[in-house]
Design an enzyme around this catalytic site. Structure first.
Site, PDB file in Angstrom:
ATOM      1  N   LYS A   1       0.813  -1.208   0.000  1.00  0.00           N
ATOM      2  CA  LYS A   1       0.000   0.000   0.000  1.00  0.00           C
ATOM      3  C   LYS A   1       0.853   1.267   0.000  1.00  0.00           C
ATOM      4  O   LYS A   1       0.423   2.309  -0.472  1.00  0.00           O
ATOM      5  CB  LYS A   1      -0.922   0.033   1.222  1.00  0.00           C
ATOM      6  CG  LYS A   1      -1.834  -1.177   1.414  1.00  0.00           C
ATOM      7  CD  LYS A   1      -2.871  -1.322   0.332  1.00  0.00           C
ATOM      8  CE  LYS A   1      -4.048  -2.205   0.729  1.00  0.00           C
ATOM      9  NZ  LYS A   1      -3.762  -3.599   0.996  1.00  0.00           N
TER      10      LYS A   1
HETATM   11  C1  LIG Z   1      -4.499  -4.784   0.699  1.00  0.00           C
HETATM   12  C2  LIG Z   1      -3.768  -6.059   0.760  1.00  0.00           C
HETATM   13  C3  LIG Z   1      -4.081  -7.121  -0.115  1.00  0.00           C
HETATM   14  C4  LIG Z   1      -5.229  -7.062  -1.065  1.00  0.00           C
HETATM   15  O1  LIG Z   1      -5.041  -6.099  -2.051  1.00  0.00           O
HETATM   16  P1  LIG Z   1      -6.261  -5.541  -2.907  1.00  0.00           P
HETATM   17  O2  LIG Z   1      -5.607  -4.758  -3.969  1.00  0.00           O
HETATM   18  O3  LIG Z   1      -7.080  -4.719  -2.000  1.00  0.00           O
HETATM   19  O4  LIG Z   1      -7.005  -6.679  -3.422  1.00  0.00           O
HETATM   20  C5  LIG Z   1      -3.299  -8.251  -0.051  1.00  0.00           C
HETATM   21  N1  LIG Z   1      -2.272  -8.359   0.819  1.00  0.00           N
HETATM   22  C6  LIG Z   1      -1.957  -7.376   1.674  1.00  0.00           C
HETATM   23  C7  LIG Z   1      -0.832  -7.564   2.606  1.00  0.00           C
HETATM   24  C8  LIG Z   1      -2.677  -6.189   1.661  1.00  0.00           C
HETATM   25  O5  LIG Z   1      -2.364  -5.192   2.505  1.00  0.00           O
END
Ligand SMILES: *Cc1c(COP(=O)(O)O)cnc(C)c1O
Length: 460
Positions: free
Chosen positions: A112
Site C-alpha cells: 500500500k
Molecule cells: C491490501 C492487501 C491485499 C489485497 O489487495 P487488494 O488490492 O485490496 O485486493 C493483499 N495483501 C496485503 C498484505 C494487503 O495489505
C-alpha cells in the site's frame, strides 16, 4: 487525460480532480476515458532505468498536464525516498520460472505504501496550490489505514479518518494506525467487519450534502491514483527480467481487486501478460464469481490474512466495466441489483471476457500456514500469510511461462501467524523497533453513520 465514471453520469474530470474526488458522484469509480499504449521498444527501454524513472514514464500519460514535468519527477522522488530497498520493488528468484516481487520495503511494510506515499505527495502539492482543505476518509482491513496515516500525518491541509474493523487487524497494523501523535490523523475502530467499514465510507460519499460540507476525499483503491501507482511495478518487474517480449503470468493475493486490476491495466496498455491469477483466502467472493458467474455477498470470516478479509470487492466494478465493453448502464443496473439483493449474475459474454484475462484459486487457513512453513524450508524466504496464499495459488498454476507472485506485506506485520506456522520469529525490521512502547490513540464507535459523521465534524 480525462476520467469518466463506471456508472456514466458523474462529471468528467481531469487527473487531479479525479484524485481529489475519490468516489464518483454517481456512486461509480473513475477510469481513464482513453488508455495510452506502450510498445515493445518502450518496455525494453525500461530495463536499465531506476524505479523512479520507470514510474515517471508509465504514469505520465495518466497524469497529463496537471503537474509540470519537473514537479512530477520531484513528487515521485520524494514518494519513494522512505523505501529501505534501493530497487524499491526487488524481484527474488524462487525457482527456474518463478519470481517473488517484494512490495514490502516501504515505511509501513505493505504494498500500500507504493500508492499511498505517492498520493500523499500529490495531495500536498495540489492542496498547497489551491489553498484548499480536505477531509480524507478511509476504510481499511489494516494496511491501507497504516499507509495512509503514515503518508498524511502532520499535513496541514488534510484531516484523515480511518475506519477499521475492531479486533480484526493485526497488532502491528493497529499500532501503526494508533501510535502516530500527529493531531490530523484519527484511527476509528468500528464494531463490525471490513465490509461494514467500506459500506460506511461509501454512504458518507453518497451523502452529497455531508460530502460537500467537509470536502470529502478518499484514498481507498476506489481512488484512481492508487491504481495508477500500482501499474508501475508490473512494468518494472517485467522489464528487469529481460524477456524479449515473452508473456508472463502474475499471481496476486486479492481482496478488493485493486492490485490485480492495476495488472489488468498494465496488460491493456501493452505489457505482455498472459494471465492474472486471483489468489483469495476463505473469503472467496472473487473466486466464486469467476468460476460460477454469480457475484454473491457472503459473510466475512476472519482469517490469518486479515488484509484480504473482504466480501464486497470495490474494484471488481472496474473489471466488470471493461468486461462489459464500457457499458455504464449495465454496470449501474448490476450494482443497483447488488445493493438490493446482495448478488447479481454476470452475463456470459462478460464472464468469458473476464476469463480471458483472469483465473483464480482459493487457499484454506491450513494451507496458508503450511505454505508459510514450506516457503521457509524450500526457498529460505519468510513470507506473510497473504503472500503465502499467492505462492500456493501460483505453484498450483505453474506452466512453462514465467510466473511473478506479488509479495504484498512483510511477515513481521503478521508475526503471530508466522510464528504459529513455523515456530520461528520473523526478522523484525528497524521501523518496528519502538512501535510496541508507544501510547495508542483510538476512537471506538459502533457501526453507525450518524456517530461517525459527528466525530468527523467535531474534529475537523
Ligand atoms: C491490501 C492487501 C491485499 C489485497 O489487495 P487488494 O488490492 O485490496 O485486493 C493483499 N495483501 C496485503 C498484505 C494487503 O495489505
Amino acid at each position: 487525460m480525462q476520467y469518466i465514471s463506471t456508472r456514466g453520469t458523474a462529471p468528467e474530470l481531469n487527473f487531479e480532480e479525479a484524485m481529489l474526488a475519490g468516489l464518483a458522484r454517481d456512486g461509480g469509480l473513475y477510469v481513464p476515458k482513453t488508455l495510452p499504449k506502450f510498445d515493445s521498444n518502450f518496455i525494453t527501454s525500461l530495463g536499465h532505468l531506476s524505479y523512479e524513472e520507470i514510474a515517471f514514464k508509465v504514469m505520465k500519460p495518466f497524469v497529463g498536464e496537471v503537474f509540470e514535468e519537473v514537479e512530477f519527477k520531484n513528487i515521485i522522488h520524494q514518494s519513494y525516498s522512505k523505501f529501505v530497498h534501493q530497487s524499491k520493488a526487488p524481484l527474488r528468484q524462487l525457482s527456474d520460472k518463478h519470481y517473488l516481487l517484494e512490495l514490502y520495503h516501504g515505511p509501513t511494510l505493505a504494498f500500500k505504501d507504493f500508492a499511498m506515499q505517492l498520493i500523499g505527495q500529490l495531495f500536498r502539492t495540489s492542496l498547497s496550490k489551491s489553498k484548499k482543505r480536505v477531509t480524507i476518509i478511509g476504510a481499511t482491513s489494516g494496511d491501507t489505514g497504516s499507509a495512509a496515516i503514515e503518508a498524511f500525518k502532520g499535513l496541514d491541509a488534510v484531516d484523515v479518518f480511518i475506519l477499521y474493523p475492531r479486533g480484526r487487524v493485526s497488532e502491528v497494523q493497529r499500532r501503526q494506525m494508533s501510535t502516530p501523535s500527529a493531531i490530523n490523523v484519527h484511527a476509528i475502530s468500528i464494531d463490525g467487519d471490513f465490509d461494514d467499514c467500506q459500506k460506511a465510507l461509501k454512504d458518507l460519499f453518497n451523502d452529497l450534502k455531508f460530502r460537500d460540507k467537509v470536502n470529502l476525499s478518499g484514498v481507498n483503491s476506489i481512488n484512481w491514483a492508487r491504481i495508477m501507482a500500482q501499474i508501475v511495478y508490473y512494468f518494472s518487474s517485467y522489464s528487469s527480467l529481460d524477456l524479449g517480449g515473452e508473456k508472463v503470468r502474475f499471481t496476486v493475493p486479492t481482496g478488493n481487486f485493486g492490485d490485480i486490476f492495476a495488472g489488468y491495466i498494465a496488460k491493456k496498455i501493452g505489457l505482455p501478460i498472459s494471465k492474472l491469477i486471483v489468489a483469495t483466502n476463505q473469503n472467496d467472493i472473487l473466486h466464486n464469481a469467476l468460476i460460477s458467474g454469480e457475484y454473491v455477498r457472503g459473510i466475512v470470516n476472519p482469517s490469518i490474512s486479515p488484509s484480504m478479509d473482504i466480501q464486497v470487492s470495490s474494484n471488481f466494478e472496474r473489471a466488470l466495466y471493461y468486461a462489459l465493453k464500457c457499458n455504464a448502464d449495465e454496470v449501474t443496473r448490476l450494482f443497483s441489483d447488488f445493493a438490493l439483493t446482495g448478488n447479481f449474475k454476470i452475463q456470459e459474454s462478460a464472464l468469458n471476457n473476464l476469463l480471458t484475462h483472469y483465473s483464480s484459486g482459493k487457499v484454506s487457513e491450513d494451507e496458508t500456514s503450511e505454505t508459510i512453513n514450506n516457503a521457509l524450508k524450500k526457498y529460505n524466504v519468510e513470507v506473510c500469510p497473504h503472500t503465502a496464499i499467492g505462492l500456493k495459488v501460483a505453484e498450483d498454476n505453474m506452466c512453462d511461462e514465467v510466473m511473478i507472485t506479488l509479495a504484498t506485506a512483510h511477515p513481521a506485520k503478521f508475526f503471530k501467524a508466522f510464528e504459529s506456522s513455523t515456530g520461528k520469529k520473523p526478522v523484525m525490521p528497524k521501523s518496528l523497533s519502538d512501535l510496541f512502547n508507544k501510547d495508542e490513540r483510538i476512537t471506538e464507535l459502533p457501526n453507525n453513520l450518524d456517530q461517525i459523521k459527528r466525530v468527523i465534524l467535531e474534529r475537523i
